[in-house]
Design an enzyme around this catalytic site. Structure first.
Site, PDB file in Angstrom:
ATOM      1  N   TYR A  25       0.808  -1.222   0.000  1.00 29.23           N
ATOM      2  CA  TYR A  25       0.000   0.000   0.000  1.00 29.23           C
ATOM      3  C   TYR A  25       0.844   1.277   0.000  1.00 29.23           C
ATOM      4  O   TYR A  25       0.680   2.146   0.845  1.00 29.23           O
ATOM      5  CB  TYR A  25      -0.962   0.019   1.201  1.00 29.23           C
ATOM      6  CG  TYR A  25      -1.743  -1.258   1.350  1.00 29.23           C
ATOM      7  CD1 TYR A  25      -2.859  -1.493   0.552  1.00 29.23           C
ATOM      8  CD2 TYR A  25      -1.343  -2.233   2.251  1.00 29.23           C
ATOM      9  CE1 TYR A  25      -3.555  -2.679   0.657  1.00 29.23           C
ATOM     10  CE2 TYR A  25      -2.040  -3.418   2.359  1.00 29.23           C
ATOM     11  CZ  TYR A  25      -3.149  -3.636   1.560  1.00 29.23           C
ATOM     12  OH  TYR A  25      -3.829  -4.800   1.671  1.00 29.23           O
ATOM     13  N   TYR A 153     -12.230  -7.700   6.501  1.00 29.91           N
ATOM     14  CA  TYR A 153     -11.046  -7.730   5.640  1.00 29.91           C
ATOM     15  C   TYR A 153     -10.706  -9.191   5.358  1.00 29.91           C
ATOM     16  O   TYR A 153     -10.567  -9.997   6.282  1.00 29.91           O
ATOM     17  CB  TYR A 153      -9.838  -7.032   6.287  1.00 29.91           C
ATOM     18  CG  TYR A 153      -8.624  -7.145   5.390  1.00 29.91           C
ATOM     19  CD1 TYR A 153      -8.525  -6.362   4.232  1.00 29.91           C
ATOM     20  CD2 TYR A 153      -7.620  -8.081   5.634  1.00 29.91           C
ATOM     21  CE1 TYR A 153      -7.457  -6.507   3.365  1.00 29.91           C
ATOM     22  CE2 TYR A 153      -6.539  -8.223   4.773  1.00 29.91           C
ATOM     23  CZ  TYR A 153      -6.465  -7.439   3.641  1.00 29.91           C
ATOM     24  OH  TYR A 153      -5.413  -7.581   2.780  1.00 29.91           O
TER      25      TYR A 153
HETATM   26  C1  LIG Z   1      -4.354 -11.050   6.385  1.00 32.86           C
HETATM   27  C2  LIG Z   1      -5.709 -11.597   6.194  1.00 32.86           C
HETATM   28  C3  LIG Z   1      -6.080 -12.195   4.970  1.00 32.86           C
HETATM   29  C4  LIG Z   1      -5.165 -12.240   3.786  1.00 32.86           C
HETATM   30  O1  LIG Z   1      -4.042 -13.034   3.999  1.00 32.86           O
HETATM   31  P1  LIG Z   1      -2.734 -12.805   3.079  1.00 32.86           P
HETATM   32  O2  LIG Z   1      -1.806 -13.898   3.520  1.00 32.86           O
HETATM   33  O3  LIG Z   1      -2.241 -11.433   3.390  1.00 32.86           O
HETATM   34  O4  LIG Z   1      -3.171 -12.947   1.668  1.00 32.86           O
HETATM   35  C5  LIG Z   1      -7.359 -12.714   4.894  1.00 32.86           C
HETATM   36  N1  LIG Z   1      -8.217 -12.662   5.924  1.00 32.86           N
HETATM   37  C6  LIG Z   1      -7.888 -12.106   7.105  1.00 32.86           C
HETATM   38  C7  LIG Z   1      -8.875 -12.115   8.225  1.00 32.86           C
HETATM   39  C8  LIG Z   1      -6.629 -11.549   7.281  1.00 32.86           C
HETATM   40  O5  LIG Z   1      -6.321 -10.975   8.457  1.00 32.86           O
END
Ligand SMILES: *Cc1c(COP(=O)(O)O)cnc(C)c1O
Length: 446
Positions: A25, A153
């Site tokens: 980002y 997220y």
């Molecule tokens: C970090 C995260 C993801 C994504 O994982 P990455 O390994 O960064 O692709 C998905 N869901 C949640 C809840 C996360 O905290």
């Protein structure tokens, strides 16, 4: 240069970094500063200027046992020499089998099948694909939508983006490439307070009106992480499980941040005594040593997927089941299974509560909240990450604020003295804050 020299050479070319490397980002116009790290041990990062920082981030939820843990390092070193990688199509190996056995034992009874993926976002993609293929196999191919809640997220790939918070996330940027999903309001009743059943009305209505189109509900159990660090009531989660059963909808739990003890239970869903149909794991899965994620599902989901017209589950990345990553995960989960995390997390939780409580009186602090090994100061408006980052580094700690949040999720192995240094730094920075009046348009997860 021989490899030993490289290892001992602390020089990092920051100009080249700035000119050529994307960091999470950031803009290439005026990238946020990136501090150089040469090594890390326990809960301390060593910078290329010789400074040592106490880590408050666990490298984004992952490094729960601290850095350079001898068990994980030596397991990985041996595995590297024996079999670093081999394709998973048509071949298998002990690390994958052993890891799957541990995961099936650790998680709730219903979860029996394991898909090994390379990152959290991919584990979420895999979960969504499974849900859609499942309904194809159960002759309900119209069930293609995912119902989720705001402030979530779930990762940065396209399907994962489609279920991230629609305002804080990236929905508007990519037009039709991001599938439209169904969003209920974010849960509002707080974790340890009373549950207001009225908050279930909007999502119940969405089930009622749309269940013929809904393949699955996807949610982070108990703690919404990068979408706002919100801790919600377990009854919300158990109510969702009931609604899923009533309306024939699968429940996908994204435990990528909450899994392996972070919220005080081994998995977030244990706060609500429920089971998922599909479970996503990542981040702390390998203790934060190497990328690996997993999507687990029930026998019923696996059978439905296998009954689909494709007849197979349509996913198989190049580095699926990477033996080195599986070995790191086995070593990390063996540490988790020693159960020391329970006392460690409980201790971190009570210390965070005691030490952060009075920050609620600071001018710009609107909320203080703690759950498990997570402590959050919510500020009244968006923070300047670069500026605050420098203040934290000057105080000898590694804490990375985003949006309007100053928060920590340290390694479970942190000592009380080190934790006090983190909470002191949080309070110092929060109390001295002068805030700009604008709010940025997008929440940066970085
Ligand atoms: C970090 C995260 C993801 C994504 O994982 P990455 O390994 O960064 O692709 C998905 N869901 C949640 C809840 C996360 O905290």
């Amino acid at each position: 240069m021989n490899s030993e020299k490289q290892m001992n050479n602390p020089f990092i070319d920051h100009d080249f970094d700035k000119e050529h490397l994307w960091h999470p980002y950031t803009s290439m116009h005026n990238p946020l500063p990136a501090y150089g790290v040469v090594s890390a041990e326990g809960v301390e990062l060593t910078l290329d200027n010789g400074m040592k920082l106490i880590d408050g981030t666990s490298s984004w939820w992952a490094c729960v046992h601290g850095y350079s843990h001898p068990n994980i390092v030596s397991a990985m070193q041996q595995q590297t020499a024996q079999l670093s990688h081999v394709m998973f199509g048509g071949l298998t190996h002990r690390p994958a089998v052993e890891l799957a056995r541990i995961l099936v034992d650790m998680t709730s009874e219903r979860l029996t099948k394991v898909f090994l993926a390379d990152s959290g976002s991919i584990a979420v993609e895999v979960a969504m694909k499974m849900a859609l293929q499942y309904w194809q196999g159960r002759d309900k191919p119209n069930k293609q939508k995912i119902l989720t809640v705001k402030s979530g997220y779930h990762g940065d790939t396209f399907a994962a983006m489609s279920v991230c918070d629609p305002e804080g996330g990236m929905h508007t940027m990519f037009g039709e490439l991001v599938t439209e999903q169904l969003f209920a309001p974010a849960p509002t009743s707080r974790f340890a307070e009373s549950f207001d059943a009225k908050e279930l009305l909007p999502i119940s209505n969405m089930f009622e009106d749309n269940h013929q189109q809904i393949a699955a509900v996807l949610i982070e159990p108990i703690m919404q992480g990068a979408g706002g660090m919100r801790f919600y009531h377990p009854e919300y989660l158990s109510a969702l499980r009931k609604l899923c059963d009533k309306y024939d909808v699968l429940l996908i739990l994204d435990e990528i941040a909450t899994g392996f003890g972070r919220t005080g239970k081994l998995f977030g869903y244990e706060h609500a005594n429920i089971e998922a149909d599909i479970l996503c794991l990542g981040k702390a899965l390998t203790g934060g040593y190497i990328s690996l994620a997993a999507t687990m599902c029930s026998d019923e989901v696996a059978e439905g997927v296998s009954d689909s017209p494709a007849g197979v589950f349509m996913h198989g990345p190049t580095f699926m089941g990477n033996p080195l990553a599986c070995t790191a995960a086995i070593a990390s989960l063996e540490l988790i299974n020693q159960q020391k995390w329970q006392n460690q997390v409980a201790h971190i939780e009570s210390q965070l509560r005691a030490e952060l409580a009075d920050a609620v009186n600071y001018t710009h602090v609107v909320d203080v909240r703690v759950l498990g090994a997570v402590g959050v100061l919510e500020m009244s408006s968006t923070l300047n990450t670069a500026e605050l980052q420098q203040q934290f580094v000057d105080l000898g700690v590694w804490i990375r604020p985003f949006s309007n949040l100053i928060y920590i999720m340290p390694p479970y192995t942190i000592s009380s003295e080190q934790l006090t240094q983190l909470t002191r730094a949080m309070k110092k920075v929060a109390s001295q804050l002068t805030l700009p009046s604008h709010r940025s348009q997008f929440i940066s997860h970085g």
